[in-house]
Scaffold this active site. Sequence first.
Site, PDB file in Angstrom:
ATOM      1  N   GLY A  16     -51.394  18.655 -58.331  1.00  0.00           N
ATOM      2  CA  GLY A  16     -50.009  18.870 -58.743  1.00  0.00           C
ATOM      3  C   GLY A  16     -48.963  18.690 -57.659  1.00  0.00           C
ATOM      4  N   LEU A  94     -55.450  13.095 -66.443  1.00  0.00           N
ATOM      5  CA  LEU A  94     -56.558  12.141 -66.573  1.00  0.00           C
ATOM      6  C   LEU A  94     -56.965  11.854 -68.013  1.00  0.00           C
ATOM      7  CD1 LEU A  94     -58.764  13.333 -63.569  1.00  0.00           C
ATOM      8  CD2 LEU A  94     -57.282  11.317 -63.697  1.00  0.00           C
ATOM      9  N   LYS A  95     -56.267  12.435 -68.973  1.00  0.00           N
ATOM     10  CA  LYS A  95     -56.606  12.189 -70.383  1.00  0.00           C
ATOM     11  C   LYS A  95     -55.530  11.328 -71.024  1.00  0.00           C
ATOM     12  CE  LYS A  95     -59.960  15.169 -70.074  1.00  0.00           C
ATOM     13  NZ  LYS A  95     -61.362  14.805 -70.142  1.00  0.00           N
ATOM     14  N   HIS A 113     -48.333   6.027 -60.973  1.00  0.00           N
ATOM     15  CA  HIS A 113     -49.639   5.440 -60.664  1.00  0.00           C
ATOM     16  C   HIS A 113     -49.645   5.039 -59.187  1.00  0.00           C
ATOM     17  CE1 HIS A 113     -53.417   3.559 -61.760  1.00  0.00           C
ATOM     18  NE2 HIS A 113     -53.078   2.548 -60.976  1.00  0.00           N
TER      19      HIS A 113
HETATM   20  C1  GRF Z   1     -51.217  10.722 -57.849  1.00  0.00           C
HETATM   21  O1  GRF Z   1     -51.707   9.830 -56.882  1.00  0.00           O
HETATM   22  C2  GRF Z   1     -50.675   9.956 -59.036  1.00  0.00           C
HETATM   23  O2  GRF Z   1     -50.170   8.710 -58.704  1.00  0.00           O
HETATM   24  C3  GRF Z   1     -51.902   9.788 -59.880  1.00  0.00           C
HETATM   25  O3  GRF Z   1     -52.635  10.965 -59.714  1.00  0.00           O
HETATM   26  C4  GRF Z   1     -52.325  11.562 -58.458  1.00  0.00           C
HETATM   27  C5  GRF Z   1     -51.896  12.971 -58.753  1.00  0.00           C
HETATM   28  O4  GRF Z   1     -51.722  13.719 -57.598  1.00  0.00           O
HETATM   29  N1  GRF Z   1     -51.559   9.490 -61.241  1.00  0.00           N
HETATM   30  P1  GRF Z   1     -51.057  15.166 -57.675  1.00  0.00           P
HETATM   31  O5  GRF Z   1     -51.915  15.993 -58.638  1.00  0.00           O
HETATM   32  O6  GRF Z   1     -49.673  14.979 -58.158  1.00  0.00           O
HETATM   33  O7  GRF Z   1     -51.135  15.693 -56.281  1.00  0.00           O
END
Ligand code: GRF
Length: 204
Positions: A16, A94-95, A113
């Site tokens: 997060g 992730l979903k 991303h």
């Molecule tokens: C980040 O690298 C984002 O680009 C990807 O997942 C990661 C999440 O990191 N979708 P966090 O949980 O915000 O630290």
Amino acid sequence: MERQAARIAVFISGGGTNLQALIDGYKAGILSGKVVWVVSSSEKAYGLTRAENESIETFVFKPKKYPTPEAAAADLLSRLQERRIDYIALAGYLKLLPDNVVGVYHNRIVNIHPALLPKYGGKGMYGHHVHEAVLASGDKESGATVHLVDEIYDQGRILSQVRIPVLPDDTPDSLAERVLEQEHKLYPRVLNKLIRGEYELSDE
Ligand code: GRF
């Protein structure tokens, strides 16, 4: 009269840090939207603790706990609507979002991303897999992308990208760290532009 801040739900699965960047962006006046709800796919995500530290309401969404996928999707949408959520920001979620939510929130869902889409996107391209693929390709640059979310993984319209050089001695870890630093700057700014109507969007 001051305009009311847009209400944002952030969806997470892990640490997060981007969630934190959005919370901090509002406090710093960079983002004219406030994170009012955090949804996690896992009860173990550290991002939930970050939300609790900020007194933000949280919810762990587990579709398998419902009798059918449709019931899960309907419950999620009604919770979003009960809270009058205006925008959804995916931050390491992730979903896949259910189609009903994607439909109702058309042009109001963003994702970040850790690469320069359309390269290194799609199924299986998350976390270290992305940075490993970039290094294996020999590409000289990587970066981060903020895009709109539609029904297909990582394929919505790109709103903004930031580029960084890949260094000769980069490892997946070192590259991830430099990309993440840029993500934290990019995400609140791009979401702010979307909220303020600064992108021309189609109604299709
Ligand atoms: C980040 O690298 C984002 O680009 C990807 O997942 C990661 C999440 O990191 N979708 P966090 O949980 O915000 O630290």
